[in-house]
Scaffold this motif. Structure first.
Motif, PDB file in Angstrom:
ATOM      1  N   LYS A   3       8.350 -11.642  -9.300  1.00 45.98           N
ATOM      2  CA  LYS A   3       7.430 -12.789  -9.315  1.00 45.98           C
ATOM      3  C   LYS A   3       5.965 -12.335  -9.372  1.00 45.98           C
ATOM      4  CE  LYS A   3      10.428 -16.177  -7.073  1.00 45.98           C
ATOM      5  NZ  LYS A   3      10.625 -16.960  -8.305  1.00 45.98           N
ATOM      6  N   GLU A   4       5.220 -12.962 -10.271  1.00 44.11           N
ATOM      7  CA  GLU A   4       3.781 -12.676 -10.392  1.00 44.11           C
ATOM      8  C   GLU A   4       3.000 -13.479  -9.344  1.00 44.11           C
ATOM      9  OE1 GLU A   4       2.365 -10.682 -12.656  1.00 44.11           O
ATOM     10  OE2 GLU A   4       3.933 -10.329 -14.154  1.00 44.11           O
ATOM     11  N   ASN A   5       1.896 -12.920  -8.875  1.00 45.18           N
ATOM     12  CA  ASN A   5       0.986 -13.614  -7.949  1.00 45.18           C
ATOM     13  C   ASN A   5       1.722 -14.269  -6.776  1.00 45.18           C
ATOM     14  OD1 ASN A   5      -1.323 -13.067  -9.617  1.00 45.18           O
ATOM     15  ND2 ASN A   5      -0.553 -14.637 -11.009  1.00 45.18           N
ATOM     16  N   ALA A   6       2.675 -13.531  -6.231  1.00 44.42           N
ATOM     17  CA  ALA A   6       3.513 -14.079  -5.165  1.00 44.42           C
ATOM     18  C   ALA A   6       2.730 -14.221  -3.864  1.00 44.42           C
ATOM     19  CB  ALA A   6       4.718 -13.177  -4.943  1.00 44.42           C
ATOM     20  N   ALA A   7       3.095 -15.242  -3.095  1.00 42.04           N
ATOM     21  CA  ALA A   7       2.571 -15.359  -1.733  1.00 42.04           C
ATOM     22  C   ALA A   7       3.080 -14.177  -0.926  1.00 42.04           C
ATOM     23  CB  ALA A   7       3.038 -16.672  -1.111  1.00 42.04           C
ATOM     24  N   ASN A   8       2.197 -13.523  -0.209  1.00 44.38           N
ATOM     25  CA  ASN A   8       2.606 -12.331   0.543  1.00 44.38           C
ATOM     26  C   ASN A   8       1.575 -12.038   1.612  1.00 44.38           C
ATOM     27  OD1 ASN A   8       4.346 -10.011   0.976  1.00 44.38           O
ATOM     28  ND2 ASN A   8       2.737  -8.762   0.077  1.00 44.38           N
ATOM     29  N   ALA A   9       2.041 -11.644   2.788  1.00 40.74           N
ATOM     30  CA  ALA A   9       1.133 -11.379   3.916  1.00 40.74           C
ATOM     31  C   ALA A   9       0.087 -10.328   3.574  1.00 40.74           C
ATOM     32  CB  ALA A   9       1.943 -10.942   5.133  1.00 40.74           C
ATOM     33  N   PHE A  10       0.445  -9.385   2.698  1.00 44.30           N
ATOM     34  CA  PHE A  10      -0.458  -8.278   2.382  1.00 44.30           C
ATOM     35  C   PHE A  10      -1.049  -8.414   0.980  1.00 44.30           C
ATOM     36  CE2 PHE A  10       3.008  -6.608   5.140  1.00 44.30           C
ATOM     37  CZ  PHE A  10       2.275  -6.525   6.301  1.00 44.30           C
ATOM     38  N   GLY A  11      -1.033  -9.633   0.434  1.00 37.39           N
ATOM     39  CA  GLY A  11      -1.547  -9.848  -0.908  1.00 37.39           C
ATOM     40  C   GLY A  11      -0.445  -9.655  -1.942  1.00 37.39           C
ATOM     41  N   PRO A  12      -0.612 -10.247  -3.134  1.00 36.99           N
ATOM     42  CA  PRO A  12       0.453 -10.202  -4.140  1.00 36.99           C
ATOM     43  C   PRO A  12       0.845  -8.776  -4.501  1.00 36.99           C
ATOM     44  CG  PRO A  12      -1.362 -11.621  -4.854  1.00 36.99           C
ATOM     45  CD  PRO A  12      -1.824 -10.923  -3.619  1.00 36.99           C
ATOM     46  N   TRP A  13       2.120  -8.572  -4.758  1.00 34.80           N
ATOM     47  CA  TRP A  13       2.583  -7.266  -5.216  1.00 34.80           C
ATOM     48  C   TRP A  13       2.538  -7.227  -6.734  1.00 34.80           C
ATOM     49  CZ3 TRP A  13       5.956 -10.590  -2.467  1.00 34.80           C
ATOM     50  CH2 TRP A  13       6.893 -11.281  -3.238  1.00 34.80           C
ATOM     51  N   ASP A  14       2.568  -6.004  -7.268  1.00 37.61           N
ATOM     52  CA  ASP A  14       2.635  -5.795  -8.714  1.00 37.61           C
ATOM     53  C   ASP A  14       4.108  -5.655  -9.083  1.00 37.61           C
ATOM     54  OD1 ASP A  14       2.633  -4.956 -11.325  1.00 37.61           O
ATOM     55  OD2 ASP A  14       1.123  -3.396 -11.050  1.00 37.61           O
ATOM     56  N   PRO A  15       4.678  -6.638  -9.818  1.00 36.23           N
ATOM     57  CA  PRO A  15       6.110  -6.562 -10.155  1.00 36.23           C
ATOM     58  C   PRO A  15       6.491  -5.265 -10.867  1.00 36.23           C
ATOM     59  CG  PRO A  15       5.240  -8.731 -10.692  1.00 36.23           C
ATOM     60  CD  PRO A  15       4.062  -7.872 -10.331  1.00 36.23           C
ATOM     61  N   LYS A  16       5.552  -4.697 -11.635  1.00 40.01           N
ATOM     62  CA  LYS A  16       5.865  -3.451 -12.373  1.00 40.01           C
ATOM     63  C   LYS A  16       6.007  -2.262 -11.425  1.00 40.01           C
ATOM     64  CE  LYS A  16       2.342  -3.764 -15.281  1.00 40.01           C
ATOM     65  NZ  LYS A  16       1.831  -5.125 -14.951  1.00 40.01           N
ATOM     66  N   GLU A  17       5.352  -2.359 -10.260  1.00 37.31           N
ATOM     67  CA  GLU A  17       5.415  -1.258  -9.285  1.00 37.31           C
ATOM     68  C   GLU A  17       6.566  -1.422  -8.292  1.00 37.31           C
ATOM     69  OE1 GLU A  17       3.284   1.403  -9.244  1.00 37.31           O
ATOM     70  OE2 GLU A  17       2.445   0.598 -11.110  1.00 37.31           O
TER      71      GLU A  17
ATOM     72  N   TRP B 146       0.847  -1.203   0.000  1.00 40.44           N
ATOM     73  CA  TRP B 146       0.000   0.000   0.000  1.00 40.44           C
ATOM     74  C   TRP B 146       0.883   1.255   0.000  1.00 40.44           C
ATOM     75  CZ3 TRP B 146       0.967  -3.258   4.012  1.00 40.44           C
ATOM     76  CH2 TRP B 146       1.608  -2.710   5.130  1.00 40.44           C
ATOM     77  N   GLY B 147       0.243   2.395  -0.149  1.00 39.30           N
ATOM     78  CA  GLY B 147       0.983   3.665  -0.077  1.00 39.30           C
ATOM     79  C   GLY B 147       2.095   3.745  -1.107  1.00 39.30           C
ATOM     80  N   VAL B 148       3.252   4.273  -0.682  1.00 41.89           N
ATOM     81  CA  VAL B 148       4.378   4.482  -1.613  1.00 41.89           C
ATOM     82  C   VAL B 148       5.572   3.605  -1.257  1.00 41.89           C
ATOM     83  CG1 VAL B 148       3.694   6.837  -2.194  1.00 41.89           C
ATOM     84  CG2 VAL B 148       5.190   6.453  -0.224  1.00 41.89           C
ATOM     85  N   PHE B 149       5.338   2.512  -0.519  1.00 42.91           N
ATOM     86  CA  PHE B 149       6.450   1.678  -0.057  1.00 42.91           C
ATOM     87  C   PHE B 149       7.304   1.119  -1.199  1.00 42.91           C
ATOM     88  CE2 PHE B 149       4.135   1.424   4.013  1.00 42.91           C
ATOM     89  CZ  PHE B 149       5.201   1.618   4.878  1.00 42.91           C
ATOM     90  N   LEU B 150       6.703   0.863  -2.352  1.00 38.17           N
ATOM     91  CA  LEU B 150       7.445   0.252  -3.456  1.00 38.17           C
ATOM     92  C   LEU B 150       8.018   1.293  -4.420  1.00 38.17           C
ATOM     93  CD1 LEU B 150       5.072  -2.766  -4.245  1.00 38.17           C
ATOM     94  CD2 LEU B 150       6.954  -2.618  -2.612  1.00 38.17           C
ATOM     95  N   ASN B 151       7.871   2.569  -4.068  1.00 39.22           N
ATOM     96  CA  ASN B 151       8.294   3.687  -4.916  1.00 39.22           C
ATOM     97  C   ASN B 151       9.644   4.217  -4.443  1.00 39.22           C
ATOM     98  OD1 ASN B 151       8.659   6.360  -5.909  1.00 39.22           O
ATOM     99  ND2 ASN B 151       6.458   6.536  -6.292  1.00 39.22           N
ATOM    100  N   GLU B 152      10.680   3.977  -5.217  1.00 35.72           N
ATOM    101  CA  GLU B 152      12.026   4.364  -4.789  1.00 35.72           C
ATOM    102  C   GLU B 152      12.182   5.871  -4.668  1.00 35.72           C
ATOM    103  OE1 GLU B 152      16.623   3.054  -5.406  1.00 35.72           O
ATOM    104  OE2 GLU B 152      15.323   2.882  -7.159  1.00 35.72           O
TER     105      GLU B 152
END
Length: 358
Positions: free
Chosen positions: A212-226, A164-170
């Motif tokens: 990785k697409e559709n990865a197992a993750n505590a907060f739901g899969p991440w978007d690899p492009k993001e 969520w938020g901007v965590f994946l935004n460098e």
């Protein structure tokens, strides 16, 4: 005396830590809330503000209110430095959420602004205020471990990437798990060692699982492009006195050895770790021993009522430092060193060379 507090950034960390902690203190009233999404500020005011509290979408308008004594900066990492500096120069004391800043130059400017204005500055490293951290701090202060010459700072998640938020935004954050949770583990470790003089750092940063697409993750899969930040990062830190600190951080790593905001300390007289509760080990009368500390039986918190959470203790100590004009427990100069080391790990990974400190 009641200190008037303004909150800049009314997102997750403000709602999860800062505002609920301030709300239980007697000497505080939250009088102003700012967020670029106006609805968040309005909601925060309704839940935590005094009746006459104001809301803003421009933090500079909030800072123009001369009645406000204290600012809590709870925005993405990119804006920590300039909002903090503007707040200090507006005559406010500042609690800035961790990490101190994206870069060491920004963090240094924050320290200088605090000194220039004479206003207090602290950084949100609440893990120092946990019962186990406080107990281990007393052990270290009493030199029961001797000289600590090897330590590990643990910030390892198997699969818990914040989506969520901007965590994946460098651009907004400056990095991933290293700057997000590695910062807590490193702060805790350096504080317990009372060692803030790094000599050189070697680091490696990885982007191995983020695609990785559709990865197992505590907060739901991440978007690899993001996913623009690292998924794990590791640093080997040599201190000026010869001590070694290994920092390990991940949001996604194929490991079963997980745990964050933990430390392992090895000294000349004994050792300690937080891998299975708080454990102390050593040698006595020709035999090895280890003991597990029951940290739930009261003890060494700063205040009466050791039942307060680490977050409330952090807020209480911070507000008390302003009222009593004492130093906050988390000093900005210490947080600056943490930022310098994190930056050096990123830099070393890019250059494939050690980064030396003056």
């Amino acid at each position: 005396m009641k200190l008037k507090v303004g909150i800049i950034g009314c997102g997750g960390i403000a709602n999860g830590k800062h505002m609920p902690s301030l709300a239980v203190l007697d000497h505080v009233e939250m009088v102003a809330f700012c967020d670029i999404i106006e609805e968040r500020a309005i909601k925060a005011k309704a839940q935590f503000g005094v009746e006459e509290a104001k809301t803003y979408t421009d933090y500079k308008e909030l800072l123009a209110d001369e009645s406000i004594d204290v600012i809590h900066v709870c925005t993405p990492n990119k804006s920590h430095s300039f909002i903090t500096i503007d707040s200090l120069e507006a005559g406010k004391h500042v609690m800035c959420e961790k990490p101190m800043a994206k870069t060491s130059a920004e963090a240094k400017a924050m320290v200088e602004a605090s000194k220039r204005t004479g206003k207090k500055l602290t950084i949100g490293y609440q893990n120092r205020f946990r019962n186990d951290s406080q107990y281990l701090s007393e052990v270290c202060k009493n030199n029961e471990l001797g000289e600590i010459y090897f330590a590990k700072a643990h910030a390892i998640r198997r699969r818990a990437v914040p989506t969520w938020g901007v965590f994946l935004n460098e651009e907004e954050q400056g990095g991933g798990p290293l700057i997000d949770i590695g910062t807590h583990a490193l702060d805790l470790t350096l504080w317990l060692m009372d060692n803030y003089k790094p000599k050189f750092v070697v680091g490696n940063v990885y982007h191995e699982l983020s695609h990785k697409e559709n990865a197992a993750n505590a907060f739901g899969p991440w978007d690899p492009k993001e996913f623009k930040v690292e998924d794990s990062a590791f640093g080997f830190i040599t201190m000026a006195n010869g001590a070694t600190v290994i920092l390990e951080s991940s949001w996604a790593l194929n490991t079963l050895e997980i745990g964050e905001a933990q430390t392992t300390l090895c000294g000349t007289e004994g050792g300690a770790d937080m891998r299975d509760g708080l454990r102390i080990n050593g040698e006595a009368y020709g035999r090895l021993y280890d003991k597990k500390i029951d940290i739930n039986t009261g003890g060494v918190a700063f205040y009466e009522g050791a039942t307060d959470s680490a977050e409330v203790l952090e807020a209480r100590q911070w507000i008390d430092s302003i009222i009593n004009d004492t130093e906050p427990i988390v000093k900005p100069e210490q947080a600056l060193v943490v930022t310098q080391i994190l930056e050096a790990i990123y830099e070393s990974s890019k250059s494939k060379k050690p980064v030396y400190f003056n």
